[in-house]
Design an enzyme around this catalytic site. Structure first.
Site, short mmCIF file in Angstrom:
data_model
loop_
_atom_site.label_atom_id
_atom_site.label_comp_id
_atom_site.label_asym_id
_atom_site.label_seq_id
_atom_site.Cartn_x
_atom_site.Cartn_y
_atom_site.Cartn_z
N CYS A 38 0.82 -1.21 -0.20
CA CYS A 38 0.05 -0.18 -0.13
C CYS A 38 0.73 1.09 -0.11
O CYS A 38 1.76 1.31 0.78
CB CYS A 38 -0.80 -0.06 1.29
N CYS A 58 0.42 4.61 7.06
CA CYS A 58 -0.07 4.66 8.19
C CYS A 58 0.92 3.61 9.23
O CYS A 58 0.94 2.54 8.86
CB CYS A 58 -1.53 3.89 8.14
N CYS A 105 0.21 0.15 10.44
CA CYS A 105 -0.31 -1.15 9.25
C CYS A 105 0.74 -1.85 8.75
O CYS A 105 1.65 -1.35 8.04
CB CYS A 105 -0.80 -0.23 8.29
N CYS A 127 -17.08 -8.30 5.34
CA CYS A 127 -16.51 -6.79 5.19
C CYS A 127 -15.07 -7.03 4.36
O CYS A 127 -14.49 -7.97 4.80
CB CYS A 127 -16.10 -6.42 6.49
N CYS A 173 -19.89 -5.14 3.28
CA CYS A 173 -19.15 -3.85 3.66
C CYS A 173 -17.87 -3.83 2.87
O CYS A 173 -17.31 -4.97 2.85
CB CYS A 173 -18.87 -4.06 5.17
N CYS A 192 -19.18 2.92 8.72
CA CYS A 192 -18.67 2.09 9.60
C CYS A 192 -17.35 3.13 9.97
O CYS A 192 -16.49 3.13 9.19
CB CYS A 192 -18.35 0.75 9.14
N ARG A 224 -18.18 -1.59 17.87
CA ARG A 224 -17.69 -2.89 17.64
C ARG A 224 -16.38 -3.07 18.31
O ARG A 224 -15.54 -2.38 18.28
CB ARG A 224 -17.17 -2.95 16.37
N1 SAM Z 1 -6.62 0.71 3.04
C1 SAM Z 1 -7.87 1.03 3.32
C2 SAM Z 1 -8.06 2.23 4.49
O1 SAM Z 1 -6.92 2.56 5.20
O2 SAM Z 1 -8.77 2.98 4.60
C3 SAM Z 1 -8.71 -0.02 4.00
C4 SAM Z 1 -7.98 -1.03 5.06
S1 SAM Z 1 -7.28 -0.67 6.65
C5 SAM Z 1 -6.44 -1.82 6.90
C6 SAM Z 1 -8.81 -0.50 7.55
C7 SAM Z 1 -8.47 0.06 9.06
O3 SAM Z 1 -7.79 -1.04 9.62
C8 SAM Z 1 -7.44 1.14 9.22
O4 SAM Z 1 -8.02 2.43 9.09
C9 SAM Z 1 -7.03 0.99 10.96
O5 SAM Z 1 -8.12 1.81 11.70
C10 SAM Z 1 -7.22 -0.54 10.86
N2 SAM Z 1 -5.94 -1.05 11.31
C11 SAM Z 1 -5.03 -1.37 10.34
N3 SAM Z 1 -3.86 -2.06 10.96
C12 SAM Z 1 -4.18 -2.13 12.18
C13 SAM Z 1 -3.56 -2.57 13.27
N4 SAM Z 1 -2.38 -3.12 13.29
N5 SAM Z 1 -4.14 -2.41 14.75
C14 SAM Z 1 -5.47 -2.19 14.68
N6 SAM Z 1 -6.04 -1.70 13.75
C15 SAM Z 1 -5.47 -1.63 12.32
C1 DTB Z 2 -11.63 -1.96 11.72
O1 DTB Z 2 -11.62 -0.80 12.33
N1 DTB Z 2 -10.58 -2.72 12.01
C2 DTB Z 2 -10.62 -3.87 10.89
C3 DTB Z 2 -11.54 -3.31 9.70
N2 DTB Z 2 -11.95 -2.15 10.34
C4 DTB Z 2 -11.05 -3.22 8.36
C5 DTB Z 2 -9.04 -4.10 10.52
C6 DTB Z 2 -8.16 -4.53 11.49
C7 DTB Z 2 -7.01 -4.81 11.01
C8 DTB Z 2 -5.98 -5.52 12.10
C9 DTB Z 2 -4.34 -5.62 11.40
C10 DTB Z 2 -4.58 -6.55 10.29
O2 DTB Z 2 -5.24 -7.50 10.40
O3 DTB Z 2 -3.99 -6.18 9.23
FE1 SF4 Z 3 -2.78 1.25 3.40
FE2 SF4 Z 3 -2.83 0.01 5.71
FE3 SF4 Z 3 -3.12 2.60 5.58
FE4 SF4 Z 3 -4.91 1.11 4.62
S1 SF4 Z 3 -4.39 1.29 6.62
S2 SF4 Z 3 -4.27 2.96 3.56
S3 SF4 Z 3 -3.89 -0.64 3.87
S4 SF4 Z 3 -1.28 1.43 4.86
#
Ligand code: SAM
Ligand code: DTB
Ligand code: SF4
Length: 319
Positions: free
Chosen positions: A59, A63, A66, A103, A134, A194, A266
């Site tokens: 990506c 973030c 992530c 989702c 979703c 959401c 949630r």
């Molecule tokens: N790329 C898209 C975005 O960021 O909108 C969708 C997927 S992204 C992984 C969705 C959400 O997952 C993020 O906004 C974040 O709140 C959550 N998330 C991602 N990595 C996480 C982590 N290591 N621990 C907790 N929540 C996480």
């Molecule tokens: C949200 O608030 N939490 C979910 C979903 N929306 C997409 C994602 C959590 C991701 C946790 C780290 C991972 O599994 O990559």
């Molecule tokens: Fe990309 Fe992860 Fe950020 Fe979503 S949360 S935009 S997958 S870096």
């Protein structure tokens, strides 16, 4: 007096209001949150959403939490967009296991070109299984939101993640305002919202309060509010953060319930690191939804057997 009149839907919360909730003695806060919960929901029902990562890794966003960001070196193997047949198979399994919402997440800054057309087909195919749909695909413009709605998308997940102030420490590749714009596009297209955040990224109590205040002061409350505990993934800049204090995490759930009494709150990522007792306190604080199934997007979630055991122990019915 109608119980809901005691907990009206408000959009004018001040930071002081929110901090006052956080300052309450724990038992008082729990009592108030549980009372608000009972005014709008049946107290022993929890909704189940299953997740599937339909496009993994590489990506362009940075973030800091992530594992899927191309900016960090994590052990994750990337993959292109999953084939529709596989997505449908996973959705069918989730439904068989008892999930009511499916989702789909993609590691994109925003959806583009042919992949977006494929995603629209996936919405139609999953919807045909009579599951709520979703998606979380990054930023959406107006037109994309309308197309997703026309394909039958019920919910769009797009998190604010943290307060506007702390956000700058976590993400530099897109702004807080861009997130708010996407939320507005989703709402205008008549897709349910959401939207939530992450606890445990080193934020202050004020940041937590600001996040919850911003969510609650949106023109309409998100129908679902995911509260994630940071999943610390090796190789990300936040991998050495300490786990938040359990009671402070529960307080966040309770305050979310009080600020947005009619929304599903949630208990989201982070449950593998939580005891049954801590999860039970989150439900008592008003959490009434979980992510259900072995995996979140790329990291582990409690298995369905463990969740069935927990629900049996607590007399919770899944919806
Ligand atoms: N790329 C898209 C975005 O960021 O909108 C969708 C997927 S992204 C992984 C969705 C959400 O997952 C993020 O906004 C974040 O709140 C959550 N998330 C991602 N990595 C996480 C982590 N290591 N621990 C907790 N929540 C996480
Ligand atoms: C949200 O608030 N939490 C979910 C979903 N929306 C997409 C994602 C959590 C991701 C946790 C780290 C991972 O599994 O990559
Ligand atoms: Fe990309 Fe992860 Fe950020 Fe979503 S949360 S935009 S997958 S870096």
């Amino acid at each position: 007096m109608n119980q809901q009149d005691l907990f009206p839907i408000r959009h004018d919360w001040t930071l002081e209001d929110v901090l006052d909730f956080f300052k309450l003695p724990f038992n008082e806060l729990m009592f108030q949150a549980q009372s608000a919960h009972r005014a709008y929901f049946s107290p022993n029902q929890v909704q189940l959403s299953s997740l599937l990562n339909i496009k993994t890794g590489r990506c362009p966003e940075d973030c800091a939490y992530c594992p899927q960001s191309a900016h960090f070196n994590t052990a994750l193997e990337s993959d292109t967009l999953m084939a529709q047949e596989k997505v449908v198979e996973m959705a069918r399994k989730a439904k068989e296991n008892g999930a009511t919402r499916f989702c789909m997440g993609a590691a994109w800054r925003s959806p583009k070109g042919k992949d977006f057309i494929k995603v629209l087909d996936m919405v139609r195919a999953v919807k045909a299984l009579e599951l709520e749909t979703c998606m979380t695909l990054g930023m959406l413009d107006n037109e994309q939101a309308n197309q997703l709605q026309a394909a039958g998308l019920d919910y769009y997940n797009h998190n604010l993640d943290t307060s506007a102030a702390y956000y700058e420490e976590i993400i530099t590749t897109r702004t807080y305002q861009e997130r708010l714009d996407t939320l507005e596009n989703v709402r205008t297209a008549n897709i349910k919202v959401c939207c939530g955040g992450i606890i445990g990224m080193g934020e202050s109590l004020k940041d937590r309060a600001e996040l919850l205040k911003t969510l609650a002061n949106l023109p309409e409350h998100p129908e679902s509010v995911p509260i994630n505990q940071l999943v610390r993934v090796e190789g990300t800049p936040l991998d050495k953060q300490s786990i938040p204090d359990s009671f402070d995490f529960v307080r966040c759930m309770a305050v979310a319930r009080l600020l947005m009494p009619a929304s599903f709150v949630r208990l989201s990522a982070g449950r593998t690191e939580m005891s049954d007792e801590l999860q039970a306190l989150c439900f008592l604080a008003g959490a009434n939804s979980i992510f259900y199934g072995e995996k979140l997007l790329t990291t582990d979630n409690p298995g369905i057997d463990r969740d069935h055991q927990l629900f049996n122990r607590l007399g919770i019915q899944s919806i």
